[in-house]
Design a protein around this motif. Structure first.
Motif, mmCIF file in Angstrom:
data_model
loop_
_atom_site.group_PDB
_atom_site.id
_atom_site.type_symbol
_atom_site.label_atom_id
_atom_site.label_comp_id
_atom_site.label_asym_id
_atom_site.label_seq_id
_atom_site.Cartn_x
_atom_site.Cartn_y
_atom_site.Cartn_z
ATOM 1 N N CYS A 208 56.888 47.621 34.249
ATOM 2 C CA CYS A 208 57.561 46.418 33.750
ATOM 3 C C CYS A 208 56.726 45.186 34.118
ATOM 4 O O CYS A 208 55.996 45.205 35.103
ATOM 5 N N GLY A 209 56.903 44.137 33.340
ATOM 6 C CA GLY A 209 56.333 42.823 33.682
ATOM 7 C C GLY A 209 54.834 42.855 33.876
ATOM 8 O O GLY A 209 54.077 43.426 33.085
ATOM 9 N N THR A 210 54.406 42.220 34.959
ATOM 10 C CA THR A 210 52.980 42.145 35.265
ATOM 11 C C THR A 210 52.360 43.532 35.415
ATOM 12 O O THR A 210 51.225 43.764 35.001
ATOM 13 N N SER A 211 53.115 44.462 35.995
ATOM 14 C CA SER A 211 52.583 45.817 36.179
ATOM 15 C C SER A 211 52.318 46.478 34.823
ATOM 16 O O SER A 211 51.382 47.264 34.672
ATOM 17 N N SER B 187 53.992 49.981 39.947
ATOM 18 C CA SER B 187 54.994 49.057 40.486
ATOM 19 C C SER B 187 54.546 48.466 41.804
ATOM 20 O O SER B 187 54.211 49.196 42.738
ATOM 21 N N GLN B 188 54.523 47.156 41.878
ATOM 22 C CA GLN B 188 54.190 46.498 43.135
ATOM 23 C C GLN B 188 55.214 46.873 44.188
ATOM 24 O O GLN B 188 54.876 47.383 45.255
ATOM 25 N N SER B 189 56.476 46.623 43.893
ATOM 26 C CA SER B 189 57.534 46.799 44.902
ATOM 27 C C SER B 189 57.841 48.266 45.165
ATOM 28 O O SER B 189 58.287 48.630 46.249
ATOM 29 N N THR C 7 61.517 49.089 41.392
ATOM 30 C CA THR C 7 62.031 48.631 40.105
ATOM 31 C C THR C 7 62.890 49.720 39.441
ATOM 32 O O THR C 7 62.410 50.838 39.203
ATOM 33 N N VAL D 281 57.072 35.313 44.186
ATOM 34 C CA VAL D 281 57.738 36.129 43.157
ATOM 35 C C VAL D 281 56.776 36.408 41.997
ATOM 36 O O VAL D 281 56.777 37.484 41.419
ATOM 37 N N ALA D 282 55.925 35.446 41.692
ATOM 38 C CA ALA D 282 54.936 35.663 40.633
ATOM 39 C C ALA D 282 53.818 36.546 41.177
ATOM 40 O O ALA D 282 53.168 36.213 42.159
ATOM 41 N N SER D 283 53.620 37.659 40.549
ATOM 42 C CA SER D 283 52.629 38.607 41.032
ATOM 43 C C SER D 283 51.212 38.111 40.744
ATOM 44 O O SER D 283 50.900 37.703 39.629
ATOM 45 N N GLN E 120 46.182 46.334 41.175
ATOM 46 C CA GLN E 120 46.559 47.401 40.231
ATOM 47 C C GLN E 120 45.418 47.662 39.250
ATOM 48 O O GLN E 120 45.075 48.813 38.954
ATOM 49 N N LEU F 180 52.700 34.968 30.900
ATOM 50 C CA LEU F 180 53.862 35.301 31.740
ATOM 51 C C LEU F 180 53.882 34.430 32.997
ATOM 52 O O LEU F 180 54.928 33.905 33.396
ATOM 53 N N LYS F 181 52.695 34.273 33.603
ATOM 54 C CA LYS F 181 52.619 33.470 34.833
ATOM 55 C C LYS F 181 53.071 32.039 34.559
ATOM 56 O O LYS F 181 53.853 31.480 35.311
ATOM 57 N N GLU G 249 56.911 31.909 33.966
ATOM 58 C CA GLU G 249 57.677 32.192 35.183
ATOM 59 C C GLU G 249 57.776 31.017 36.129
ATOM 60 O O GLU G 249 58.833 30.734 36.667
ATOM 61 N N VAL H 82 63.230 43.884 41.025
ATOM 62 C CA VAL H 82 64.349 43.936 40.082
ATOM 63 C C VAL H 82 64.971 45.315 40.170
ATOM 64 O O VAL H 82 64.540 46.265 39.528
HETATM 65 O O1 M6R Z 1 57.563 45.556 41.541
HETATM 66 P P1 M6R Z 1 57.142 45.807 40.118
HETATM 67 O O2 M6R Z 1 55.682 45.772 39.934
HETATM 68 O O3 M6R Z 1 57.728 47.078 39.570
HETATM 69 O O4 M6R Z 1 57.772 44.616 39.301
HETATM 70 C C1 M6R Z 1 57.688 44.549 37.911
HETATM 71 C C2 M6R Z 1 58.061 43.181 37.406
HETATM 72 O O5 M6R Z 1 59.388 42.869 37.749
HETATM 73 C C3 M6R Z 1 57.141 42.096 37.965
HETATM 74 O O6 M6R Z 1 55.793 42.354 37.681
HETATM 75 C C4 M6R Z 1 57.510 40.713 37.396
HETATM 76 O O7 M6R Z 1 57.217 40.654 36.027
HETATM 77 C C5 M6R Z 1 56.769 39.629 38.192
HETATM 78 N N1 M6R Z 1 57.658 38.569 38.549
HETATM 79 C C6 M6R Z 1 55.608 39.064 37.443
HETATM 80 O O8 M6R Z 1 54.989 38.017 38.097
#
Ligand code: M6R
Length: 366
Positions: free
Chosen positions: A58-61, A105-107, A110, A156-158, A165, A242-243, A246, A363
Motif C-alpha cells: 500500500c501507499g509508498t511501499s 511494508s515499512q511497519s 498494515t 508519518v511520510a515515508s 525498500q 504522494l509526499k 500528504e 494503518v
Molecule cells: O507500513 P507500510 O509500508 O505497510 O505502510 C503503507 C502505507 O500506509 C504508507 O506507505 C503510507 O502511504 C505513507 N504515509 C506514505 O508516506
C-alpha cells in the motif's frame, strides 16, 4: 532525538546515505559479481522456477513495488505484477502454487497487506516479505524475505524506508538474475560496483537543498502540482506526488509523462508547476518532447536533470542537478530532491510535517 533537525522527516531524509548503505551491507560482493540474501536462500529453487512474481503493498511501499517491477523484469526476465493489497484481497485473484508473492511494508502491520498475504498463502504461493520493523506481524506471516535496515522511521511520510525498500528490491532483482542466469558475471560486477557508490551519490543529491528552498518559496502557494516521469521515473513521480499531498495538502498527481496528452494536459496553464524527471537515460529525448508540450501551454517546469545537462536547462524554469548513475539506480537519486521539495513547501505553509492531519504511521484498519 531529532538530532539537531527541526523535524523527524528532515532527519530521516538526511539519513538516507546511511540507511541505503545499511540495507545493502553484507549482501553484495561486487568483485565476485554476487548478491547474497540469507532470507531468500531457501527459496532460490522456487525463484528459479517461478512463473511470475506478484508484489502486494500500500501507499509508498506500493510505489517501491513498481520500481521493483521494472528492475526484476529488466534484469531477471520474470513477469511481475504490482497490486494494491486492498484490491488484491477483495477480488478473487488468480494465484498459482509457483507464484512468488512479495509483500512490502515499512511497519509490517498494515492490515490490507496482511490480509493479502493470508489469501495468497491459502492458495499455496510462496510469500516473501520486505519489512522494516523487526519482529512486526508481516515478517511472522511470510515464508522468507529480507529486512530493510532503514532504522526507526518516525515521520508519518515515508522517506528513508522507501529508498531502503528500493535498495532491497534492486538486490532481489540482481539475486533473481543471478539464479536464473539472465545477467553476465561482468555486468553484475559493474552494477554492484556502482550500487556501492550510491550512498555517496545520495549525499550529493542532498546537496540540492539550497536550490530547492528557492523553488519551494516560489511554488508554496500553488493549489495543484503535476509530477511526470518515464520508466522507473514514473513510480518516482507517483511517490513525489504522494509526499506533496500528504504533508503540504497541495493537490498533486503523478503521471507517466507520455500519458499527459491523454487527458491531464488540459490542466496545464501558467499557474501549474510541473515537476519532471528528465535525467540522461533511455527516455531522455522523449521526456524532452513532453517538456515542450508543457512549455507550449505555459506550464512551469521544474526538472530533475543529470549533472552538466544543458538541453533541459534551456527549456526549464528551474533545474535540480543530480549525479549521473546507471538507469537502474535512478529512483534512489531522483527521489531525494522530491522529498526535500515537499518538506520545504510543507514547512513554509505551516503544516505539521511529521504528523499530517488524518494520517497515522501504520494503518491497521482495513
Ligand atoms: O507500513 P507500510 O509500508 O505497510 O505502510 C503503507 C502505507 O500506509 C504508507 O506507505 C503510507 O502511504 C505513507 N504515509 C506514505 O508516506
Amino acid at each position: 532525538e531529532k538530532g539537531g533537525y527541526d523535524h523527524f522527516m528532515l532527519k530521516e531524509i538526511y539519513e538516507q546515505p546511511r540507511s541505503i548503505y545499511d540495507s545493502m551491507r553484507g549482501r553484495i560482493y561486487p568483485l565476485e559479481g554476487k548478491v547474497q540474501l540469507g532470507g531468500l536462500v531457501e527459496y532460490s529453487e522456487k525463484l528459479r522456477n517461478a512463473n511470475r512474481i506478484i508484489i502486494v503493498a500500500c501507499g509508498t511501499s506500493w510505489h517501491a513495488g513498481l520500481v521493483g517491477e521494472y528492475l526484476i523484469e529488466e534484469f531477471a526476465r520474470l513477469p511481475v505484477e504490482v497490486e494494491y493489497a486492498s484490491e488484491f484481497r477483495y477480488r478473487n485473484p488468480v494465484i498459482y502454487e509457483n507464484d512468488i508473492v512479495i509483500a512490502i511494508s515499512q511497519s509490517g502491520e498494515t492490515a490490507d497487506t496482511m490480509a493479502a498475504i493470508e489469501l495468497a498463502k491459502e492458495k499455496g504461493a510462496t510469500i516473501l516479505g520486505i519489512c522494516n520493523v523487526v519482529g512486526s506481524s508481516i515478517p511472522r506471516l511470510t515464508h522468507g524475505g529480507a529486512y530493510t535496515h532503514a532504522g526507526p522511521e518516525i515521520g508519518v511520510a515515508s522517506t528513508k524506508a522507501f529508498t531502503a525498500q528500493v535498495t532491497v528490491l534492486t538486490l532481489i532483482a540482481f539475486y533473481a538474475a543471478q539464479i536464473k542466469g539472465t545477467l553476465s558475471q561482468s555486468k553484475l560486477t559493474s552494477l554492484l560496483t556502482e550500487l556501492e557508490s550510491i550512498p555517496s551519490l545520495v549525499e550529493k543529491a542532498l546537496a540540492t537543498n539550497d536550490i530547492i528552498v528557492k523553488i519551494a518559496e516560489e511554488f508554496k502557494d500553488s493549489t495543484n502540482c503535476i509530477f511526470l516521469g518515464r520508466g522507473t521515473g514514473f513510480p518516482v513521480a507517483l511517490e513525489g506526488a504522494l509526499k506533496l499531498k500528504e504533508i503540504s495538502y497541495i493537490h498533486a498527481e503523478g503521471y507517466p509523462a507520455a500519458e499527459m496528452k491523454h487527458g491531464p494536459i488540459a490542466l496545464i496553464d501558467e499557474q501549474m508547476p510541473v515537476i519532471v524527471i528528465a535525467t540522461k537515460n533511455s527516455s531522455y529525448e522523449k521526456v524532452i518532447s513532453n517538456i515542450q508540450e508543457v512549455k507550449a501551454r505555459k506550464g512551469k517546469i521544474i526538472a530533475i536533470v543529470t549533472e552538466g545537462d544543458t538541453e533541459v536547462k534551456n527549456m526549464a524554469d528551474y533545474v535540480i542537478e543530480i549525479p549521473h548513475a546507471d538507469e537502474a539506480f535512478l529512483p534512489l537519486l531522483a527521489t531525494i530532491p522530491l522529498q526535500l521539495i515537499s518538506y520545504h513547501i510543507a514547512v513554509m505553509r505551516g503544516c505539521n510535517v511529521d504528523q499530517p492531519r488524518n494520517l497515522a504511521k501504520s494503518v491497521t484498519v482495513e
